[in-house]
Design a protein around this motif. Structure first.
Motif, PDB file in Angstrom:
ATOM      1  N   GLU A   1       5.495   5.700  -6.521  1.00  0.00           N
ATOM      2  CA  GLU A   1       5.799   6.858  -5.830  1.00  0.00           C
ATOM      3  C   GLU A   1       6.274   7.996  -6.524  1.00  0.00           C
ATOM      4  N   SER A   2       7.254   7.582  -7.594  1.00  0.00           N
ATOM      5  CA  SER A   2       7.661   8.582  -8.736  1.00  0.00           C
ATOM      6  C   SER A   2       6.395   9.528  -9.370  1.00  0.00           C
ATOM      7  N   VAL A   3       5.495   8.430  -9.922  1.00  0.00           N
ATOM      8  CA  VAL A   3       4.189   9.270 -10.452  1.00  0.00           C
ATOM      9  C   VAL A   3       3.757  10.362  -9.491  1.00  0.00           C
ATOM     10  N   LEU A   4       3.702   9.768  -8.109  1.00  0.00           N
ATOM     11  CA  LEU A   4       3.002  10.834  -7.284  1.00  0.00           C
ATOM     12  C   LEU A   4       3.764  11.905  -6.765  1.00  0.00           C
ATOM     13  N   GLU A   5       5.323  11.736  -6.522  1.00  0.00           N
ATOM     14  CA  GLU A   5       5.960  12.698  -6.161  1.00  0.00           C
ATOM     15  C   GLU A   5       6.791  13.514  -7.481  1.00  0.00           C
ATOM     16  N   ASP A   6       7.180  12.787  -8.607  1.00  0.00           N
ATOM     17  CA  ASP A   6       7.633  13.690  -9.668  1.00  0.00           C
ATOM     18  C   ASP A   6       6.546  14.202 -10.769  1.00  0.00           C
TER      19      ASP A   6
ATOM     20  N   ARG B   1       0.775  -0.961   0.012  1.00  0.00           N
ATOM     21  CA  ARG B   1       0.070   0.151  -0.076  1.00  0.00           C
ATOM     22  C   ARG B   1       0.947   1.417  -0.055  1.00  0.00           C
ATOM     23  N   VAL B   2       0.460   2.240  -0.873  1.00  0.00           N
ATOM     24  CA  VAL B   2       1.334   3.404  -0.795  1.00  0.00           C
ATOM     25  C   VAL B   2       0.730   4.421  -0.216  1.00  0.00           C
ATOM     26  N   LEU B   3       1.279   5.053   0.941  1.00  0.00           N
ATOM     27  CA  LEU B   3       0.710   5.917   1.684  1.00  0.00           C
ATOM     28  C   LEU B   3       1.378   7.374   1.424  1.00  0.00           C
ATOM     29  N   VAL B   4       0.400   8.482   1.169  1.00  0.00           N
ATOM     30  CA  VAL B   4       0.706   9.715   0.549  1.00  0.00           C
ATOM     31  C   VAL B   4       0.469  10.986   1.616  1.00  0.00           C
TER      32      VAL B   4
ATOM     33  N   THR C   1      -2.049   8.496 -19.593  1.00  0.00           N
ATOM     34  CA  THR C   1      -1.783   8.021 -18.214  1.00  0.00           C
ATOM     35  C   THR C   1      -3.134   8.309 -17.566  1.00  0.00           C
ATOM     36  N   ASN C   2      -3.905   7.399 -16.815  1.00  0.00           N
ATOM     37  CA  ASN C   2      -5.114   7.351 -16.084  1.00  0.00           C
ATOM     38  C   ASN C   2      -4.556   8.210 -14.814  1.00  0.00           C
ATOM     39  N   ILE C   3      -4.289   9.331 -14.876  1.00  0.00           N
ATOM     40  CA  ILE C   3      -3.539  10.182 -13.852  1.00  0.00           C
ATOM     41  C   ILE C   3      -4.940  10.171 -12.604  1.00  0.00           C
ATOM     42  N   GLU C   4      -5.910   9.914 -12.972  1.00  0.00           N
ATOM     43  CA  GLU C   4      -7.040  10.074 -11.588  1.00  0.00           C
ATOM     44  C   GLU C   4      -6.956   8.928 -10.546  1.00  0.00           C
ATOM     45  N   LEU C   5      -6.192   7.886 -10.990  1.00  0.00           N
ATOM     46  CA  LEU C   5      -5.857   6.790 -10.147  1.00  0.00           C
ATOM     47  C   LEU C   5      -4.763   7.247  -9.184  1.00  0.00           C
ATOM     48  N   PHE C   6      -4.006   7.918  -9.581  1.00  0.00           N
ATOM     49  CA  PHE C   6      -2.816   8.487  -8.726  1.00  0.00           C
ATOM     50  C   PHE C   6      -3.154   9.766  -7.909  1.00  0.00           C
ATOM     51  N   PHE C   7      -4.092  10.635  -8.735  1.00  0.00           N
ATOM     52  CA  PHE C   7      -4.462  11.757  -7.949  1.00  0.00           C
ATOM     53  C   PHE C   7      -5.544  11.350  -6.706  1.00  0.00           C
ATOM     54  N   ALA C   8      -6.158  10.347  -6.927  1.00  0.00           N
ATOM     55  CA  ALA C   8      -7.077  10.165  -5.768  1.00  0.00           C
ATOM     56  C   ALA C   8      -6.514  10.033  -4.352  1.00  0.00           C
ATOM     57  N   ALA C   9      -5.322   9.579  -4.329  1.00  0.00           N
ATOM     58  CA  ALA C   9      -4.585   9.639  -2.966  1.00  0.00           C
ATOM     59  C   ALA C   9      -4.241  11.097  -2.339  1.00  0.00           C
ATOM     60  N   VAL C  10      -3.650  11.950  -3.487  1.00  0.00           N
ATOM     61  CA  VAL C  10      -3.715  13.260  -3.245  1.00  0.00           C
ATOM     62  C   VAL C  10      -4.776  13.921  -2.756  1.00  0.00           C
ATOM     63  N   GLU C  11      -5.888  13.734  -3.650  1.00  0.00           N
ATOM     64  CA  GLU C  11      -7.092  14.479  -3.383  1.00  0.00           C
ATOM     65  C   GLU C  11      -7.826  13.980  -2.067  1.00  0.00           C
ATOM     66  N   THR C  12      -7.449  12.778  -1.490  1.00  0.00           N
ATOM     67  CA  THR C  12      -8.165  12.416  -0.283  1.00  0.00           C
ATOM     68  C   THR C  12      -7.467  13.240   0.859  1.00  0.00           C
TER      69      THR C  12
ATOM     70  N   GLU D   1       1.145  26.266   6.112  1.00  0.00           N
ATOM     71  CA  GLU D   1       0.298  26.431   7.394  1.00  0.00           C
ATOM     72  C   GLU D   1       0.643  25.296   8.285  1.00  0.00           C
ATOM     73  N   GLY D   2       1.454  24.436   8.020  1.00  0.00           N
ATOM     74  CA  GLY D   2       1.843  23.276   8.773  1.00  0.00           C
ATOM     75  C   GLY D   2       0.760  22.187   9.021  1.00  0.00           C
ATOM     76  N   ILE D   3      -0.294  22.196   8.249  1.00  0.00           N
ATOM     77  CA  ILE D   3      -1.289  21.353   8.220  1.00  0.00           C
ATOM     78  C   ILE D   3      -1.067  20.114   7.205  1.00  0.00           C
ATOM     79  N   ALA D   4      -1.045  18.898   7.224  1.00  0.00           N
ATOM     80  CA  ALA D   4      -0.626  17.874   6.607  1.00  0.00           C
ATOM     81  C   ALA D   4      -2.072  16.957   6.309  1.00  0.00           C
ATOM     82  N   GLY D   5      -2.057  16.372   5.198  1.00  0.00           N
ATOM     83  CA  GLY D   5      -3.033  15.124   5.272  1.00  0.00           C
ATOM     84  C   GLY D   5      -2.526  13.995   4.597  1.00  0.00           C
ATOM     85  N   TRP D   6      -3.273  12.775   4.600  1.00  0.00           N
ATOM     86  CA  TRP D   6      -3.012  11.642   4.347  1.00  0.00           C
ATOM     87  C   TRP D   6      -3.856  11.007   3.120  1.00  0.00           C
ATOM     88  N   GLY D   7      -3.295  10.250   2.200  1.00  0.00           N
ATOM     89  CA  GLY D   7      -4.165   9.336   1.178  1.00  0.00           C
ATOM     90  C   GLY D   7      -3.386   8.263   1.183  1.00  0.00           C
TER      91      GLY D   7
END
Length: 388
Positions: A66-71, A39-42, A97-108, A48-54
């Motif tokens: 990890e590369s698609v997400l970070e780079d 499982r990839v944790l994002v 690329t079906n980028i929605e698949l990766f963006f979902a974790a960032v969006e969450t 402002e010092g607030i962080a979120g997780w996906g």
């Protein structure tokens, strides 16, 4: 507030074995078997010092994901506001690329940030509690307020392919643990698929509903035989999930006409615009949606609206989710209207979780967090223990 960084880390979490209470490993499917899951944790950070997780599954390899997400996605969203989720979702684009698949974790993670900033749980940002129990309670004009604001969400127990005699005790375990629905994989041998459902149905004396998921593993004629054989045995599934291959909507519609077993596409819903085609072809009784291929919670909301407008019930898929995505699913099915069937889960079967306070599965249900954002805290030490 601006996004300053997107980082990803992969963990490999083992499943509890079949010899343990509610254990399901190895989890056998039409495509292989699972003893553990990467499982990839994002983590998305802000100025402002607030962080979120996906959270998401790996795509090809942990390094590639990890590369698609970070780079790939990181530079597209850094410097922008996590509050503008819909604009970000439409803006993020990587050709081929079906980028929605990766963006979902960032969006969450953005929903998590926004909730923390506003000191509101995500389900409130989505409009409030609308899970099946809450909707039923409100429609019935429940006598006490405590019932009408319950945050418990019922889930379906998931089980891999096992011989019929080994499936029996697992069905009993699920029933004794308070689950009312059991989903089992299928597709390697359609005749054994039938016998397995019959054995479990007999073991629990009809007290469980069943979902049967071959992951596109049957041909059309085999799907007809499975459905008819179960009907002849007096067993009516809650639904048959994606019984044949994707993008065969006319065939799926013919199958639906021939059987009295409800048909529920899943992988078909991952493909853009397929929901419209499935509806137009009359090819589904239930939709099995998933926020990750949908592009996140906002994408799931859009899909849910399409299906609800067509008068079709829907539920949420499980992808061996750890606590972060489980939290997102809880908030989504609780806060978005129309989720009328229990989502799938394997959460009860993890060896561990990355949350400081893992969810408790009680009587087949989990409780939606009421703390701000996703309402979870991530244990960095556990991440290091299971890190790939």
């Amino acid at each position: 507030m601006e996004i300053t960084d997107v980082t990803a880390v992969t963990v490999d979490m083992p499943l509890a074995g079949l010899d343990q209470p509610l254990g399901i490993g190895p989890y056998v499917t039409n495509h292989g078997q699972v003893d553990s899951m990467e499982r990839v944790l994002v983590r998305v950070e802000t100025n402002e010092g607030i962080a979120g997780w996906g959270e998401m599954r790996t795509f090809l390899t942990p390094t590639a994901t990890e590369s698609v997400l970070e780079d790939g996605i990181g530079p597209l969203v850094e410097g922008q506001s996590p509050f503008e989720i819909e604009r970000l979702r439409r803006q993020v684009f990587i050709e081929y690329t079906n980028i929605e698949l990766f963006f979902a974790a960032v969006e969450t993670a953005c929903w998590d940030i926004v909730g923390k900033a506003l000191e509101k749980p995500v389900f409130e940002l989505l409009g409030g509690a609308t899970a099946p129990q809450q909707t039923a309670a409100m429609n019935a004009d429940a006598a006490d307020d405590e019932t009408s604001i319950s945050r418990d969400v019922e889930f379906a127990f998931c089980l891999g392919i096992l011989p019929p005699d080994e499936s029996r005790p697992k069905a009993r375990e699920a029933l004794d643990a308070g689950f009312s629905v059991l989903k089992t994989k299928a597709g390697r041998n359609w005749q054994q698929d039938v016998e397995r459902i019959k054995a479990m149905h007999e073991e629990v004396d009809g007290q469980l509903e069943f979902r049967l998921d071959p992951n596109q593993g049957w041909s059309l004629d085999q799907a007809v035989r499975v459905g008819a054989a179960l009907e002849d045995a007096g067993i009516y599934l809650q639904y048959m999930e994606q019984p044949i291959r994707v993008n065969a909507h006319s065939s799926l519609a013919r199958l639906r006409q021939r059987l009295r077993q409800p048909i529920a596409p899943n992988e078909d819903t991952y493909i853009p615009h397929n929901l419209r085609s499935l509806i137009q072809e009359g090819a589904m009784d239930v939709a099995v949606l998933d926020l990750t291929p949908a592009g996140g919670i906002a994408g799931l909301r859009q899909q849910a609206a399409i299906v609800e407008d067509a008068g079709i019930p829907y539920t949420h898929h499980c992808a061996f989710d750890l606590g972060i995505r489980t939290a997102a699913i809880l908030h989504a099915v609780h806060g978005l209207p129309g989720f009328s069937l229990p989502p799938d889960t394997t959460y009860y079967a993890w060896e561990n979780d990355v949350l400081t306070e893992p969810f408790e599965v009680t009587d087949g249900s989990m409780t939606v967090p009421e703390e701000p954002g996703l309402g979870i805290d991530v244990d960095l030490d556990v991440i290091e223990d299971y890190r790939v």
